[in-house]
Design a protein around this motif. Structure first.
Motif, short mmCIF file in Angstrom:
data_model
loop_
_atom_site.label_atom_id
_atom_site.label_comp_id
_atom_site.label_asym_id
_atom_site.label_seq_id
_atom_site.Cartn_x
_atom_site.Cartn_y
_atom_site.Cartn_z
N PHE A 72 0.83 -1.21 0.00
CA PHE A 72 0.00 0.00 0.00
C PHE A 72 0.86 1.26 0.00
O PHE A 72 0.48 2.27 -0.59
CB PHE A 72 -0.94 -0.02 1.21
CG PHE A 72 -1.94 -1.14 1.16
CD1 PHE A 72 -2.95 -1.15 0.22
CD2 PHE A 72 -1.85 -2.21 2.04
CE1 PHE A 72 -3.87 -2.18 0.15
CE2 PHE A 72 -2.76 -3.25 1.99
CZ PHE A 72 -3.77 -3.24 1.04
N LEU A 75 1.95 1.54 -3.58
CA LEU A 75 0.84 1.98 -4.42
C LEU A 75 0.61 3.48 -4.25
O LEU A 75 0.37 4.20 -5.24
CB LEU A 75 -0.42 1.21 -4.05
CG LEU A 75 -1.65 1.42 -4.94
CD1 LEU A 75 -1.33 1.07 -6.39
CD2 LEU A 75 -2.81 0.57 -4.44
N SER A 79 1.23 6.02 -7.31
CA SER A 79 0.11 6.86 -7.76
C SER A 79 0.50 8.33 -7.75
O SER A 79 0.17 9.07 -8.69
CB SER A 79 -1.11 6.63 -6.86
OG SER A 79 -1.51 5.28 -6.89
N ALA A 113 -4.60 4.15 -2.60
CA ALA A 113 -4.15 3.15 -1.63
C ALA A 113 -5.31 2.71 -0.74
O ALA A 113 -5.45 1.53 -0.42
CB ALA A 113 -3.00 3.71 -0.78
N ALA A 116 -7.60 0.37 -2.65
CA ALA A 116 -7.00 -0.98 -2.72
C ALA A 116 -7.19 -1.72 -1.40
O ALA A 116 -7.50 -2.92 -1.38
CB ALA A 116 -5.52 -0.87 -3.06
N ILE A 119 -10.76 -2.87 -1.17
CA ILE A 119 -11.01 -4.06 -2.01
C ILE A 119 -10.53 -5.32 -1.31
O ILE A 119 -11.17 -6.38 -1.36
CB ILE A 119 -10.31 -3.89 -3.38
CG1 ILE A 119 -10.97 -2.76 -4.17
CG2 ILE A 119 -10.35 -5.20 -4.17
CD1 ILE A 119 -10.24 -2.41 -5.46
N LEU A 139 0.49 -9.84 -1.56
CA LEU A 139 0.35 -8.50 -2.14
C LEU A 139 1.71 -7.83 -2.31
O LEU A 139 1.94 -7.10 -3.28
CB LEU A 139 -0.54 -7.63 -1.26
CG LEU A 139 -2.03 -7.96 -1.23
CD1 LEU A 139 -2.77 -7.00 -0.29
CD2 LEU A 139 -2.63 -7.86 -2.63
N SER A 248 -4.49 1.08 5.37
CA SER A 248 -3.99 1.32 4.00
C SER A 248 -3.94 2.81 3.68
O SER A 248 -3.08 3.26 2.92
CB SER A 248 -4.88 0.58 2.99
OG SER A 248 -6.19 1.10 2.98
#
Length: 382
Positions: A72, A75, A79, A113, A116, A119, A139, A248
């Motif tokens: 995370f 990510l 991003s 993040a 994600a 999810i 992950l 996250s």
């Protein structure tokens, strides 16, 4: 408000408040006195401390053993770099960039993040212990693979530079006309220092208030006994999902600052080693403690740098082929073992014990004063 309803302040409360004020003043004026190297290290510690707070809420408070924090963080960092970066052409192919304002890119990285984490949260809510650890570790491997192969996004194995952060027209980078305070030019390192402090302070404030809230008490109950929590009306699955989502979010924010701190993103920055470092932070600092996570992060991240800066004084160790990096690993590895054996509550537990000792001492002194006053009154009456 009646006096009986007011919480009586103890000596330790005043000591704690005074210590926080002194610490805040020191942190605010440090850029005037320390070098760029230590300011950059402080910003790095802030970025990872934010991630450690999120993990400590998830693992130390809610009892969810997750190793996915580097995923995370990566990510969030990726991003930010993609959203704030500019498109470019390289020998290996085009690089994607949207050219967003850095502040919006930061918010976007944190949101992505968080999405994600949202999810993955249904799976995390149904797993626990070693099963969640293994699932979340997958992950991390996925994240490293994506960073290695998605050249258009991450720059591939060599990584990609992190765009300079800007806020209200203030550029957090090299400037021809930097702000000068008391003769000290405030450049990239100084501005990053304050950015890290502000974001970390917000993270600490939110985390502490969360743990004091009804949700925080529910998470603690879920950790101690999910069955009991369910019996008293706590939605166990829902709260597990929420805390994973929150964790996250913290990781995404930490990832954005981490990218700014190291100046780039690279696959090796978000691998399993970072997961192990995070666990070292929260164990040494104290499971379930917000302040402990920050202290643990400072200990684990700053220790190798401090040893390296004082390598000349450690020749009696380095002459045996032990580098300062290895020595740092030995020290915080030993610290973990000592904490687990002698003080499972970590550094935060030591602080708590100090508070209890001061309160007992204060109460004893107060009782002695009352006894003395009583004896004086009796003597006068006679």
């Amino acid at each position: 408000m009646p006096d009986i309803l007011r919480k009586k302040r103890t000596t330790f409360d005043y000591v704690k408040a005074g210590s926080l004020i002194v610490l805040a003043v020191i942190l605010l004026i440090l850029p005037l006195y320390i070098s760029t190297y230590w300011l950059q290290l402080g910003f790095l510690v802030s970025s990872l401390a934010i991630g450690a707070i999120g993990l400590n809420i998830l693992t130390g408070t809610a009892g969810q053993l997750s190793m996915a924090h580097p995923f995370f963080m990566g990510l969030g960092a990726l991003s930010y770099v993609v959203l704030a970066g500019e498109p470019a052409e390289t020998s290996l192919g085009p690089i994607i960039g949207f050219g967003w304002p850095p502040v919006l890119a930061m918010v976007g990285g944190v949101i992505i993040a968080g999405i994600a984490g949202l999810i993955f949260s249904p799976l995390s809510a149904r797993l626990s212990g070693i099963y969640l650890a293994v699932a979340s570790l997958a992950l991390v491997f996925i994240g490293v693979h994506v960073l290695n192969t998605a050249h258009a996004l991450s720059g591939g194995f060599n990584g990609r530079a992190a765009p300079t952060f800007e806020l209200f027209g203030l550029v957090f980078g090299a400037s021809e006309n930097p702000i000068v305070i008391l003769g000290v030019p405030f450049g990239k390192a100084e501005l990053h220092w304050y950015l890290g402090l502000v974001v970390l302070a917000i993270g600490i404030w939110f985390g502490k208030n969360l743990l004091k809230s009804r949700t925080g008490r529910a998470l603690k109950l879920i950790d101690s006994s999910p069955l009991t929590a369910s019996v008293v009306g706590v939605e166990v699955m829902e709260n597990k999902g929420k805390v994973f989502f929150l964790s996250s979010i913290y990781a995404g924010m930490g990832g954005v600052l981490y990218a700014l701190a190291i100046g780039s993103i690279a696959p090796q920055s978000f691998d399993m080693n970072l997961s192990l470092e995070f666990f070292a932070m929260i164990v040494i600092g104290g499971l379930g403690s917000i302040g402990g996570a920050v202290v643990g992060a400072a200990f684990v991240i700053a220790l190798p740098q401090v040893l390296q800066a004082n390598a000349a004084a450690l020749t009696f160790i380095t002459q045996f082929g032990i580098t300062t990096a290895h020595l740092a690993n030995y020290i915080y590895g030993a610290a973990i073992i000592l904490v687990l054996i002698f003080k499972p509550t970590g550094i935060a537990g030591l602080w708590h014990d100090l508070g209890k000792w001061i309160r007992r001492r204060s109460k004893r002194d107060s009782d002695d004063d009352v006894d003395l006053e009583t004896k004086s009154v009796v003597a006068i009456a006679k």
